[in-house]
Scaffold this active site. Structure first.
Site, PDB file in Angstrom:
ATOM      1  N   ASN A 143      11.265  -2.656  22.175  1.00 43.83           N
ATOM      2  CA  ASN A 143      11.586  -4.020  21.755  1.00 43.83           C
ATOM      3  C   ASN A 143      12.924  -4.153  21.044  1.00 43.83           C
ATOM      4  O   ASN A 143      13.399  -5.262  20.822  1.00 43.83           O
ATOM      5  CB  ASN A 143      10.467  -4.575  20.855  1.00 43.83           C
ATOM      6  CG  ASN A 143      10.166  -3.665  19.688  1.00 43.83           C
ATOM      7  OD1 ASN A 143      10.413  -2.470  19.724  1.00 43.83           O
ATOM      8  ND2 ASN A 143       9.599  -4.224  18.633  1.00 43.83           N
TER       9      ASN A 143
ATOM     10  N   GLN B 134       6.405  -6.193  25.635  1.00 47.88           N
ATOM     11  CA  GLN B 134       7.713  -6.626  26.123  1.00 47.88           C
ATOM     12  C   GLN B 134       7.830  -6.574  27.642  1.00 47.88           C
ATOM     13  O   GLN B 134       8.674  -7.251  28.218  1.00 47.88           O
ATOM     14  CB  GLN B 134       8.821  -5.759  25.510  1.00 47.88           C
ATOM     15  CG  GLN B 134       9.160  -6.078  24.068  1.00 47.88           C
ATOM     16  CD  GLN B 134       9.918  -7.389  23.924  1.00 47.88           C
ATOM     17  OE1 GLN B 134      10.237  -8.066  24.897  1.00 47.88           O
ATOM     18  NE2 GLN B 134      10.189  -7.774  22.687  1.00 47.88           N
TER      19      GLN B 134
ATOM     20  N   SER C  45       0.756  -9.162  24.800  1.00 48.30           N
ATOM     21  CA  SER C  45       0.839 -10.233  23.806  1.00 48.30           C
ATOM     22  C   SER C  45       1.277 -11.506  24.506  1.00 48.30           C
ATOM     23  O   SER C  45       2.336 -11.535  25.140  1.00 48.30           O
ATOM     24  CB  SER C  45       1.831  -9.846  22.708  1.00 48.30           C
ATOM     25  OG  SER C  45       1.861 -10.809  21.684  1.00 48.30           O
TER      26      SER C  45
ATOM     27  N   HIS D  22       2.421 -14.552  23.635  1.00 50.29           N
ATOM     28  CA  HIS D  22       3.582 -15.388  23.326  1.00 50.29           C
ATOM     29  C   HIS D  22       4.873 -14.853  23.931  1.00 50.29           C
ATOM     30  O   HIS D  22       5.856 -15.573  24.034  1.00 50.29           O
ATOM     31  CB  HIS D  22       3.736 -15.553  21.809  1.00 50.29           C
ATOM     32  CG  HIS D  22       4.238 -14.341  21.097  1.00 50.29           C
ATOM     33  ND1 HIS D  22       3.414 -13.309  20.712  1.00 50.29           N
ATOM     34  CD2 HIS D  22       5.476 -13.984  20.688  1.00 50.29           C
ATOM     35  CE1 HIS D  22       4.119 -12.373  20.101  1.00 50.29           C
ATOM     36  NE2 HIS D  22       5.372 -12.758  20.076  1.00 50.29           N
TER      37      HIS D  22
ATOM     38  N   THR E 242     -16.721 -15.782  18.527  1.00 48.28           N
ATOM     39  CA  THR E 242     -16.611 -16.741  19.625  1.00 48.28           C
ATOM     40  C   THR E 242     -15.235 -16.631  20.279  1.00 48.28           C
ATOM     41  O   THR E 242     -14.214 -16.539  19.601  1.00 48.28           O
ATOM     42  CB  THR E 242     -16.810 -18.177  19.093  1.00 48.28           C
ATOM     43  OG1 THR E 242     -18.093 -18.255  18.464  1.00 48.28           O
ATOM     44  CG2 THR E 242     -16.740 -19.189  20.226  1.00 48.28           C
TER      45      THR E 242
ATOM     46  N   CYS F  90       9.093  -6.751  13.785  1.00 48.67           N
ATOM     47  CA  CYS F  90       8.136  -6.030  12.948  1.00 48.67           C
ATOM     48  C   CYS F  90       8.794  -5.467  11.687  1.00 48.67           C
ATOM     49  O   CYS F  90       8.118  -5.206  10.697  1.00 48.67           O
ATOM     50  CB  CYS F  90       7.505  -4.878  13.733  1.00 48.67           C
ATOM     51  SG  CYS F  90       6.857  -5.357  15.342  1.00 48.67           S
TER      52      CYS F  90
END
Length: 254
Positions: free
Chosen positions: A24, A52, A71, A73, A116, A201
């Site tokens: 990344n 990525q 991930s 997003h 849930t 990060c």
């Protein structure tokens, strides 16, 4: 990292190898497909962090990888949703990796987690994956266009490209400008472009990038590495000339 370098480190009791698909910070693509094929004949499982690379370098992830984490997003899905894809091994009688739950209280996902399901987030991830697959060729062409535009606009500047440029994704660029302090760059040019000195990060840390340091780059290069990443639509809004002029103004006067 070469496949041989990983295989040399395996021991008889090595249960798991975990490797990034795409770094990344530098955008370098790791040979996860080749490694997966080598590990299939061993008792060692392979986990790939594909945050990525998912949907961006799709062919690699069709290899016999035991576990792939993604991930949402990163491809335009809502934040807060991701997935762990687990593959059965035909060579081991369809055995799954021996996963254990880290949360308890329900029997969802074959007892691996309680709670849930966030249906809107899941549907958002599924739709984003479909869209990205359909638009992949256009995305790649536009990302390459911006990359070329950025590098061409900076030809008057002295800089070092970090990472193997023959094996990188088109939307991440790591640059160390000579005689330009990375923190000064962030402060002075923040109204023009948003870049980082490392990954998200480690954005709160002002120490040299551990990735660039591990690559044995000179300290001045590792300390001043700047990570540029973009979505293709930004190609029309970036003023590369202004960026290059801004870099030039940050250099100490002779």
């Amino acid at each position: 990292m070469a496949v041989e370098a990983v295989l040399e480190r395996l021991r008889p009791d090595t249960l798991l190898v975990s490797l990034m698909h795409v770094n990344n910070e530098t955008g370098v693509i790791q040979p996860v497909a080749d490694l997966a094929r080598e590990l299939q004949s061993t008792p060692t499982y392979l986990h790939v962090d594909a945050a990525q690379g998912y949907s961006k370098v799709p062919a690699d992830l069709t290899a016999p990888i035991d576990m792939i984490s993604i991930s949402g997003h990163k491809i335009g899905a809502p934040k807060g949703v991701g997935a762990l894809v687990v593959r059965r091994r035909e060579s081991m009688d369809d055995e799954r990796p021996p996963l254990e739950p880290i949360m308890f209280g329900g029997g969802q996902e074959r007892g691996l987690r309680p709670g849930t399901l966030p249906v809107p987030l899941i549907m958002g991830l599924a739709e984003a994956a479909k869209i990205f697959e359909r638009e992949h060729a256009r995305w790649q062409a536009a990302a390459l266009e911006l990359r070329a535009k950025l590098l061409e606009g900076l030809t008057s500047e002295r800089f070092h490209l970090n990472g193997d440029q023959d094996h990188v994704v088109p939307h991440i660029l790591n640059i160390s400008f000579e005689d330009v302090d990375s923190e000064a760059f962030l402060v002075t040019l923040k109204e023009l472009v948003a870049v980082a000195t490392g990954s998200a990060c480690t954005s709160a840390s002002y120490t040299p990038s551990h990735v660039l340091t591990a690559m044995d780059l000179p300290d001045a290069v590792a300390r001043n590495g700047l990570r540029f990443s973009w979505y293709p639509e930004q190609a029309q809004t970036l003023d590369v000339t202004e960026l290059a002029n801004g870099v030039g103004k940050l250099r100490p006067r002779a």
